[in-house]
Structures are given as C-alpha cells and as structure tokens.
Scaffold this motif. Structure first.
Motif, PDB file in Angstrom:
ATOM      1  N   VAL A 164      74.397  25.224  56.989  1.00 30.51           N
ATOM      2  CA  VAL A 164      75.771  25.701  57.841  1.00 30.51           C
ATOM      3  C   VAL A 164      76.799  24.748  57.572  1.00 30.51           C
ATOM      4  O   VAL A 164      77.988  24.945  57.503  1.00 30.51           O
ATOM      5  CB  VAL A 164      75.452  26.127  59.055  1.00 30.51           C
ATOM      6  CG1 VAL A 164      76.714  26.364  59.996  1.00 30.51           C
ATOM      7  CG2 VAL A 164      74.436  26.965  59.166  1.00 30.51           C
ATOM      8  N   LEU A 165      76.576  23.665  57.763  1.00 36.01           N
ATOM      9  CA  LEU A 165      77.500  22.461  57.595  1.00 36.01           C
ATOM     10  C   LEU A 165      78.418  22.342  56.193  1.00 36.01           C
ATOM     11  O   LEU A 165      79.369  22.002  56.008  1.00 36.01           O
ATOM     12  CB  LEU A 165      77.090  20.856  57.698  1.00 36.01           C
ATOM     13  CG  LEU A 165      76.553  20.546  59.416  1.00 36.01           C
ATOM     14  CD1 LEU A 165      76.027  19.270  59.405  1.00 36.01           C
ATOM     15  CD2 LEU A 165      77.853  20.625  60.183  1.00 36.01           C
ATOM     16  N   SER A 166      77.533  22.692  55.015  1.00 29.81           N
ATOM     17  CA  SER A 166      78.125  22.622  53.892  1.00 29.81           C
ATOM     18  C   SER A 166      78.981  23.966  53.770  1.00 29.81           C
ATOM     19  O   SER A 166      79.667  24.042  52.549  1.00 29.81           O
ATOM     20  CB  SER A 166      76.946  22.288  52.641  1.00 29.81           C
ATOM     21  OG  SER A 166      76.000  23.509  52.881  1.00 29.81           O
ATOM     22  N   LEU A 167      78.346  24.973  54.235  1.00 31.15           N
ATOM     23  CA  LEU A 167      78.880  26.139  53.905  1.00 31.15           C
ATOM     24  C   LEU A 167      80.036  26.870  55.008  1.00 31.15           C
ATOM     25  O   LEU A 167      81.131  27.449  54.304  1.00 31.15           O
ATOM     26  CB  LEU A 167      77.854  27.227  54.066  1.00 31.15           C
ATOM     27  CG  LEU A 167      78.197  28.979  53.693  1.00 31.15           C
ATOM     28  CD1 LEU A 167      78.392  29.161  52.356  1.00 31.15           C
ATOM     29  CD2 LEU A 167      76.959  29.836  54.262  1.00 31.15           C
ATOM     30  N   SER A 168      80.154  26.495  56.070  1.00 29.00           N
ATOM     31  CA  SER A 168      81.071  26.847  56.970  1.00 29.00           C
ATOM     32  C   SER A 168      82.508  26.274  56.703  1.00 29.00           C
ATOM     33  O   SER A 168      82.652  24.884  56.482  1.00 29.00           O
ATOM     34  CB  SER A 168      80.630  26.597  58.495  1.00 29.00           C
ATOM     35  OG  SER A 168      81.856  27.065  59.260  1.00 29.00           O
ATOM     36  N   ARG A 169      83.629  26.939  56.727  1.00 36.41           N
ATOM     37  CA  ARG A 169      84.956  26.574  56.598  1.00 36.41           C
ATOM     38  C   ARG A 169      85.560  26.315  57.822  1.00 36.41           C
ATOM     39  O   ARG A 169      86.555  25.517  58.024  1.00 36.41           O
ATOM     40  CB  ARG A 169      85.676  27.669  55.685  1.00 36.41           C
ATOM     41  CG  ARG A 169      85.312  27.632  54.374  1.00 36.41           C
ATOM     42  CD  ARG A 169      85.306  26.451  53.589  1.00 36.41           C
ATOM     43  NE  ARG A 169      84.799  26.487  52.137  1.00 36.41           N
ATOM     44  CZ  ARG A 169      83.761  26.174  51.755  1.00 36.41           C
ATOM     45  NH1 ARG A 169      82.900  25.714  52.697  1.00 36.41           N
ATOM     46  NH2 ARG A 169      83.364  26.367  50.343  1.00 36.41           N
TER      47      ARG A 169
END
Length: 377
Positions: A228-233
């Motif tokens: 989620v940390l890498s995906l979420s904008r």
C-alpha cells in the motif's frame, strides 16, 4: 439551549444487528501501584499545554462513541454523559477539535451481514451527531473540518470502517464514500491478507485514492503495508499503532515499518491504551518520542480510542485529559511546532492529501469496473 425534553436523547435503533457480539467489551481498570503523577507545583507545563492546544487542538484518530451509546436508553452529550468517556463538555475541556468515529464491526462478519452492519452503524453515527448539533458537526474534507472548528464545533469524520464492509465490490466502496466514510482498515478480507494485496486489493486502493478514502493499515500484515505504501498516491495512516520496540503488541509497528511509513509521509496514530502503550502517561509519551524519532515529527499523531472498550493509562481516562499528555511532552522538550503537528497539523495534512489526490484522479479516470473474479479468479 434546547429544553430538557430535547436534551434527553434517545439512542438510534440498532436494527437487525442488535444480537451481534459486542466488539467493545466493558472497559478494564488498569492499576500501576508504583506510578506517581509528576509533581509540578506551579503547573507551568500544564498551563502552557492549554495555551498550545487552544491554537492547535487535538484531532483524535479513533473514537468508538456511537457503538458505546448503542447500549444506552438515553444520553445527553451536550450537557455531559458520565456513562461514556466522550461528551461535548469533556471534548472542549480536552481541547479536541476533530475526531474520527469508528465503524468497525464484530469479528467474523462478512458478505451482506458486514455491509448491513456497517450501514446500521453509519445511521447510528449520523443520528448521534444530529442530536448534538450545538457541539458536533459531521464533516468529510479538510476544509469542512476547519470550518467546523471556526464555528466552535467539534468536527466528526466517519471511519475507519472495516474492509469486510466492502466485500468484493468497488460499487459498495463508492456508496460507502457517498454516505460519508473517509477511512477503511485493510484487514480481514481475502484481498488484503497476511500474504499482502491481491490484484483486486490493488484495484481497491486505487479506487480509494480516486474517491478520497484514506487507507488505514493498523493490524495489516507487513506485506500489505509495504504494498500500500508503494501503491497509494495519497497519504495513509495507522489508526491505532504504537512502537513495537517499546511494547511488543501485534498492532504496534516495528522500527523498519515506522521508517517506511515516515518516508511515505504516512501517519502513525499512537493509541492511548494501556495494552498497547502502557499504564501511565509517561509510557504514552515514550511511544510518541520513539515514533517521532524513527518516522519523523510529520508522521506521528494521537488516537484516543475512547469508548472503544480499551483500558486507558492513568491520568488519561477520558477525552478531557489531552492537556496532561501535552504537558508531559513539553516537560520532555517538545517544541510548539512539533506539538502542533502531533495534535492537529499531521491529520490535516493527510486529509488535504486525500482530497487533492482524489480531485486529480477523478480528472484522469472514471470509476473502476474491475471485479474480484476478473482480477483474482
């Protein structure tokens, strides 16, 4: 002021879910016989704490009041309600300017029952807020939170809700957003599990970004948190997580994840619970010191967890007690800037980030029609 008849508020009907197990058991009592409150004859730090909080009130990341009121036949939050830990007088005494109302469910609910129970809690929360319009105001954006504060009201944000309420339908996610849900905890579902996010789980996070629903990662697995940390904008938060290096509770975060959360400009909301942080106000301050040191001052906030069934540290028994915690931080050398981020600024930043990301995403793409069968089947 409303007359006496209006002040005695009936609890909203709980519908068909009254027979569910109570997710918030009766609060336990914490004892720490060796603990003695800090002596401060002139009360200078406490006086300064009140002054700082007058300018930078608390944005409380987790509060279970609506479910707690479900057990009561009558309540009066505007005049004061001793049977719960949250009411308008104590919110004002504690200098609380905003709070998130939890919509979490009893364990084991999924499918239609999870959706129905969440709708039931939404109805209850809106009913409670509607009976306290002199003290509380429902809000959905960072701007509305500020407007509520400027009007002398405590801003109420709905969420976090549990991911089982979404099931495997992005359409349900969109409808929950329309009803006011602004945070979703990514645990308890097949698409956000110990193994991490599935392809459908990634689609859920992207749609949350497009809507402005904040990802809550408390209790999520390390692979889910990292994905989620890498995906979420948009910025993410952990609604009830302290430092595992100080207290090895499963919901607390290890230092490597705290550092990654800080690098992503996420927010760790430290809970004021004896189980996760310890039985004294000093213990809570220790966690706040540690999270600030590892994740950064821009990534630490407060999660009262009042009326959620948790036992609270001594001197932090209800929502009026935040000045005591801030006074302890001031004694430790926290400056006003870092305190202002802790209490108000960091939550405002996350809310603004979610709003900005949603507006930009809605200009770029239409609502997703992805299904779990297509992506994970």
């Amino acid at each position: 002021m409303a007359d006496l008849q209006d002040d005695l508020r009936p609890t909203a009907a709980a519908g068909e879910f009254d027979d569910l197990a109570d997710p918030y058991p009766e609060e336990a009592v914490v004892t720490a016989e060796s603990y003695e409150p800090v002596s401060d004859p002139d009360d200078a730090p406490l006086t300064r704490a009140h002054a700082v909080l007058a300018a930078h009130p608390v944005a409380d990341g987790y509060n279970g009041l609506p479910w707690a009121l479900k057990r009561l036949s009558w309540y009066d939050l505007e005049e004061g309600e001793s049977t719960v830990g949250t009411d308008v007088p104590r919110l004002r005494e504690g200098r609380v300017g905003a709070l998130f109302w939890s919509l979490h469910l009893p364990e084991g609910l999924d499918g239609d029952r999870a959706v129905g129970a969440t709708l039931d809690q939404l109805d209850l929360a809106k009913s409670v807020a509607g009976t306290c319009d002199e003290g509380l105001r429902l809000t959905a954006t960072a701007g509305q939170v500020v407007d509520a504060r400027n009007c002398g009201r405590v801003a109420v944000l709905l969420g976090p809700a549990g991911a089982p309420a979404v099931g495997d339908s992005l359409g349900i996610l969109r409808q929950l957003h329309l009803l006011g849900v602004r945070a979703l905890t990514l645990t308890g579902v097949s698409w956000a599990s110990e193994a991490g996010l599935t392809r459908f789980g990634e689609a859920v996070v992207r749609e949350m970004n497009r809507l402005g629903v904040i990802a809550d990662l408390s209790g999520a697995s390390a692979p889910t948190i990292r994905r989620v940390l890498s995906l979420s904008r948009a910025p993410v938060l952990c609604s009830r997580s302290a430092a595992r290096a100080i207290r090895p509770h499963p919901a607390n975060l290890p230092d490597d994840l705290l550092a990654e959360l800080g690098a992503a400009k996420g927010l760790c909301l430290v809970p004021l619970t004896a189980e996760q942080t310890g039985p004294t106000v000093r213990d809570v301050a220790d966690h706040l010191d540690h999270v600030r040191a590892v994740a950064g001052a821009q990534s630490v906030g407060l999660s009262g967890t009042y009326d959620s069934g948790a036992a609270h540290p001594q001197e932090l028994g209800d929502t009026s007690c935040y000045p005591k915690l801030v006074a302890e931080l001031l004694r430790r050398g926290w400056d006003e800037h870092d305190v202002s981020l802790l209490t108000w600024g960091n939550v405002q930043r996350v809310l603004r980030g979610a709003d900005f990301t949603a507006r930009a995403a809605q200009q770029r793409r239409r609502p997703s029609t992805a299904t779990i069968a297509e992506l994970d089947g």
